[in-house]
Motif scaffolding. Structure first.
Motif, PDB file in Angstrom:
ATOM      1  N   LYS A  39       0.898  -1.136   0.028  1.00 52.47           N
ATOM      2  CA  LYS A  39      -0.105  -0.177   0.058  1.00 52.47           C
ATOM      3  C   LYS A  39       0.757   1.211  -0.060  1.00 52.47           C
ATOM      4  O   LYS A  39       0.494   2.105   0.300  1.00 52.47           O
ATOM      5  CB  LYS A  39      -0.917  -0.145   1.195  1.00 52.47           C
ATOM      6  CG  LYS A  39      -2.128  -1.033   1.361  1.00 52.47           C
ATOM      7  CD  LYS A  39      -2.682  -0.512   2.551  1.00 52.47           C
ATOM      8  CE  LYS A  39      -3.978  -1.367   2.586  1.00 52.47           C
ATOM      9  NZ  LYS A  39      -4.815  -1.116   3.720  1.00 52.47           N
ATOM     10  N   ARG A  40       2.090   1.125  -0.436  1.00 49.46           N
ATOM     11  CA  ARG A  40       2.979   2.418  -0.211  1.00 49.46           C
ATOM     12  C   ARG A  40       2.619   3.579  -1.321  1.00 49.46           C
ATOM     13  O   ARG A  40       2.199   3.029  -2.423  1.00 49.46           O
ATOM     14  CB  ARG A  40       4.398   2.017  -0.425  1.00 49.46           C
ATOM     15  CG  ARG A  40       4.787   1.039   0.728  1.00 49.46           C
ATOM     16  CD  ARG A  40       6.201   0.801   0.680  1.00 49.46           C
ATOM     17  NE  ARG A  40       6.744   0.071   1.623  1.00 49.46           N
ATOM     18  CZ  ARG A  40       7.318   0.328   2.641  1.00 49.46           C
ATOM     19  NH1 ARG A  40       7.643   1.463   2.855  1.00 49.46           N
ATOM     20  NH2 ARG A  40       7.854  -0.618   3.659  1.00 49.46           N
ATOM     21  N   ILE A  42       4.038   6.405  -3.880  1.00 44.87           N
ATOM     22  CA  ILE A  42       5.143   6.486  -4.578  1.00 44.87           C
ATOM     23  C   ILE A  42       6.175   7.115  -3.827  1.00 44.87           C
ATOM     24  O   ILE A  42       7.329   6.702  -3.766  1.00 44.87           O
ATOM     25  CB  ILE A  42       5.022   7.248  -5.778  1.00 44.87           C
ATOM     26  CG1 ILE A  42       4.168   6.581  -6.738  1.00 44.87           C
ATOM     27  CG2 ILE A  42       6.279   7.520  -6.763  1.00 44.87           C
ATOM     28  CD1 ILE A  42       4.488   5.377  -7.270  1.00 44.87           C
ATOM     29  N   ALA A  43       5.874   8.102  -3.086  1.00 45.98           N
ATOM     30  CA  ALA A  43       6.772   9.001  -2.049  1.00 45.98           C
ATOM     31  C   ALA A  43       7.299   7.978  -1.014  1.00 45.98           C
ATOM     32  O   ALA A  43       8.506   8.441  -0.593  1.00 45.98           O
ATOM     33  CB  ALA A  43       6.096  10.376  -1.657  1.00 45.98           C
ATOM     34  N   GLN A  44       6.662   7.000  -0.707  1.00 49.37           N
ATOM     35  CA  GLN A  44       6.997   6.053   0.513  1.00 49.37           C
ATOM     36  C   GLN A  44       7.691   4.853  -0.097  1.00 49.37           C
ATOM     37  O   GLN A  44       8.181   4.048   0.735  1.00 49.37           O
ATOM     38  CB  GLN A  44       5.843   5.677   1.309  1.00 49.37           C
ATOM     39  CG  GLN A  44       5.136   6.982   1.741  1.00 49.37           C
ATOM     40  CD  GLN A  44       3.956   6.350   2.775  1.00 49.37           C
ATOM     41  OE1 GLN A  44       3.351   5.363   2.325  1.00 49.37           O
ATOM     42  NE2 GLN A  44       3.469   7.062   3.895  1.00 49.37           N
ATOM     43  N   LEU A  45       8.033   4.959  -1.394  1.00 52.15           N
ATOM     44  CA  LEU A  45       8.932   3.583  -1.668  1.00 52.15           C
ATOM     45  C   LEU A  45      10.153   3.546  -1.197  1.00 52.15           C
ATOM     46  O   LEU A  45      10.986   4.660  -1.395  1.00 52.15           O
ATOM     47  CB  LEU A  45       8.840   3.626  -3.298  1.00 52.15           C
ATOM     48  CG  LEU A  45       7.693   3.542  -3.935  1.00 52.15           C
ATOM     49  CD1 LEU A  45       7.934   3.460  -5.376  1.00 52.15           C
ATOM     50  CD2 LEU A  45       6.993   2.193  -3.818  1.00 52.15           C
ATOM     51  N   ASN A  46      10.501   2.277  -0.664  1.00 50.70           N
ATOM     52  CA  ASN A  46      11.915   2.144  -0.378  1.00 50.70           C
ATOM     53  C   ASN A  46      12.782   1.844  -1.704  1.00 50.70           C
ATOM     54  O   ASN A  46      12.241   1.794  -2.685  1.00 50.70           O
ATOM     55  CB  ASN A  46      12.133   1.318   0.860  1.00 50.70           C
ATOM     56  CG  ASN A  46      11.740  -0.083   0.629  1.00 50.70           C
ATOM     57  OD1 ASN A  46      11.775  -0.558  -0.838  1.00 50.70           O
ATOM     58  ND2 ASN A  46      11.131  -0.842   1.429  1.00 50.70           N
ATOM     59  N   THR A  47      14.103   1.613  -1.585  1.00 49.94           N
ATOM     60  CA  THR A  47      14.939   1.600  -2.562  1.00 49.94           C
ATOM     61  C   THR A  47      14.338   0.063  -3.351  1.00 49.94           C
ATOM     62  O   THR A  47      14.446   0.179  -4.567  1.00 49.94           O
ATOM     63  CB  THR A  47      16.349   1.456  -2.240  1.00 49.94           C
ATOM     64  OG1 THR A  47      16.721   2.522  -1.637  1.00 49.94           O
ATOM     65  CG2 THR A  47      17.303   1.137  -3.544  1.00 49.94           C
ATOM     66  N   MET A 117       1.886  -2.181  16.928  1.00 55.45           N
ATOM     67  CA  MET A 117       3.106  -2.754  16.326  1.00 55.45           C
ATOM     68  C   MET A 117       3.097  -3.912  15.507  1.00 55.45           C
ATOM     69  O   MET A 117       3.566  -3.882  14.205  1.00 55.45           O
ATOM     70  CB  MET A 117       4.258  -3.146  17.396  1.00 55.45           C
ATOM     71  CG  MET A 117       4.823  -1.929  18.399  1.00 55.45           C
ATOM     72  SD  MET A 117       5.575  -0.855  17.477  1.00 55.45           S
ATOM     73  CE  MET A 117       6.866  -1.616  16.679  1.00 55.45           C
ATOM     74  N   GLU A 118       1.895  -4.714  15.998  1.00 58.97           N
ATOM     75  CA  GLU A 118       1.528  -5.843  15.004  1.00 58.97           C
ATOM     76  C   GLU A 118       1.054  -5.229  13.788  1.00 58.97           C
ATOM     77  O   GLU A 118       1.356  -5.904  12.657  1.00 58.97           O
ATOM     78  CB  GLU A 118       0.455  -6.681  15.575  1.00 58.97           C
ATOM     79  CG  GLU A 118       0.233  -8.036  14.991  1.00 58.97           C
ATOM     80  CD  GLU A 118       1.616  -9.155  15.194  1.00 58.97           C
ATOM     81  OE1 GLU A 118       1.770  -9.739  14.064  1.00 58.97           O
ATOM     82  OE2 GLU A 118       2.414  -8.921  16.040  1.00 58.97           O
ATOM     83  N   GLU A 123       2.055  -4.237   7.995  1.00 56.45           N
ATOM     84  CA  GLU A 123       2.130  -3.415   6.531  1.00 56.45           C
ATOM     85  C   GLU A 123       3.650  -3.026   6.211  1.00 56.45           C
ATOM     86  O   GLU A 123       3.800  -2.252   5.487  1.00 56.45           O
ATOM     87  CB  GLU A 123       1.374  -2.256   7.013  1.00 56.45           C
ATOM     88  CG  GLU A 123      -0.031  -2.440   7.478  1.00 56.45           C
ATOM     89  CD  GLU A 123      -0.833  -2.881   6.085  1.00 56.45           C
ATOM     90  OE1 GLU A 123      -0.380  -2.585   5.121  1.00 56.45           O
ATOM     91  OE2 GLU A 123      -1.865  -3.667   6.340  1.00 56.45           O
ATOM     92  N   LEU A 124       4.689  -3.725   7.061  1.00 55.32           N
ATOM     93  CA  LEU A 124       6.057  -3.555   6.593  1.00 55.32           C
ATOM     94  C   LEU A 124       6.514  -1.862   6.887  1.00 55.32           C
ATOM     95  O   LEU A 124       7.001  -1.608   6.022  1.00 55.32           O
ATOM     96  CB  LEU A 124       6.439  -3.984   5.303  1.00 55.32           C
ATOM     97  CG  LEU A 124       6.185  -5.426   5.150  1.00 55.32           C
ATOM     98  CD1 LEU A 124       6.194  -5.831   3.542  1.00 55.32           C
ATOM     99  CD2 LEU A 124       6.836  -6.351   5.829  1.00 55.32           C
ATOM    100  N   ILE A 125       6.018  -1.315   7.764  1.00 56.19           N
ATOM    101  CA  ILE A 125       6.195   0.011   8.158  1.00 56.19           C
ATOM    102  C   ILE A 125       7.174  -0.009   9.443  1.00 56.19           C
ATOM    103  O   ILE A 125       6.521  -0.656  10.516  1.00 56.19           O
ATOM    104  CB  ILE A 125       5.036   0.884   8.430  1.00 56.19           C
ATOM    105  CG1 ILE A 125       4.248   0.768   7.096  1.00 56.19           C
ATOM    106  CG2 ILE A 125       5.475   2.234   8.842  1.00 56.19           C
ATOM    107  CD1 ILE A 125       2.958   1.531   7.261  1.00 56.19           C
ATOM    108  N   THR A 126       8.445   0.669   9.296  1.00 48.87           N
ATOM    109  CA  THR A 126       9.012   0.668  10.577  1.00 48.87           C
ATOM    110  C   THR A 126       8.758   1.852  11.538  1.00 48.87           C
ATOM    111  O   THR A 126       8.010   2.576  11.225  1.00 48.87           O
ATOM    112  CB  THR A 126      10.424   0.816  10.154  1.00 48.87           C
ATOM    113  OG1 THR A 126      10.709   2.214   9.360  1.00 48.87           O
ATOM    114  CG2 THR A 126      10.919  -0.278   9.129  1.00 48.87           C
TER     115      THR A 126
END
Length: 194
Positions: A39-40, A42-47, A117-118, A123-126
């Motif tokens: 659900k990211r 474009i601005a939140q895309l990691n490398t 946290m779960e 959602e793979l968000i740190t």
């Protein structure tokens, strides 16, 4: 000029129906894949996400064009993509239940100042990414937040607790008043000079 150039550019290498169906099939596959895998924004895309997105277009290129590199074939494929996107967007807009199925629903990341946290893990968000987003929207700590939602488009919406919302409003009003007082002092000083 060589007539072979014109023939190569404008003669179709595959049937028109195939040129129309290929991009439509890939379009729906990509929508399903992107919906399933994240659900990211474009601005939140990691490398890693960015590299996958770049490679994705090259990977599906041959599936879309087939054995046809003609200009006409490309224009037919693009027209098919534009048309199917136009129709899908209009159809989903009119059918809200389908929109929720395709887009998904917001996910709660923070409730009453406490980070779930779960949900971040799902959602793979740190926690650092969440804190950065919080700070970008002008908040200082998670304690200020009543609720934070990960929207279907990947944006994070922060809803402040009432007491922090009122405090923030007062601080903004006082800061603006201080700025006005400073500007008035400068104006008075410039007017009093002979």
């Amino acid at each position: 000029m060589d007539t072979k150039i014109w023939v190569n550019m404008f003669s179709l290498g595959v049937p028109v129906l195939e040129k129309i169906m290929r991009p439509i099939i890939v379009y729906f596959f990509l929508i399903a894949g992107l919906r399933f895998f994240g659900k990211r924004e474009i601005a939140q895309l990691n490398t890693f996400d960015f590299v996958v997105l770049l490679m994705l277009s090259n990977t599906v290129q041959n599936a879309i064009i087939g054995e046809d590199n003609s200009v006409i074939g490309g224009l037919i494929g693009v027209t098919a993509l534009f048309a199917v996107n136009y129709l899908v967007v209009r159809f989903v807009y009119k059918h809200r239940k389908l929109e929720k199925l395709v887009e998904g629903e917001p996910k709660v990341l923070i409730k009453d100042g406490h980070v779930i946290m779960e949900r971040l893990k799902d959602e793979l968000i740190t926690i650092d990414q969440l804190r950065t987003s919080l700070n970008e929207q002008g908040f200082k700590s998670f304690d200020e937040i009543e609720k934070a939602l990960l929207e279907p488009n990947g944006a994070i919406t922060f809803i402040p607790k009432k007491e922090f919302s009122e405090k923030r409003y007062r601080e903004e009003v006082l800061a603006r008043l201080d700025q006005i007082i400073k500007e008035l002092a400068v104006l008075q000083a410039s007017l009093s000079k002979p």
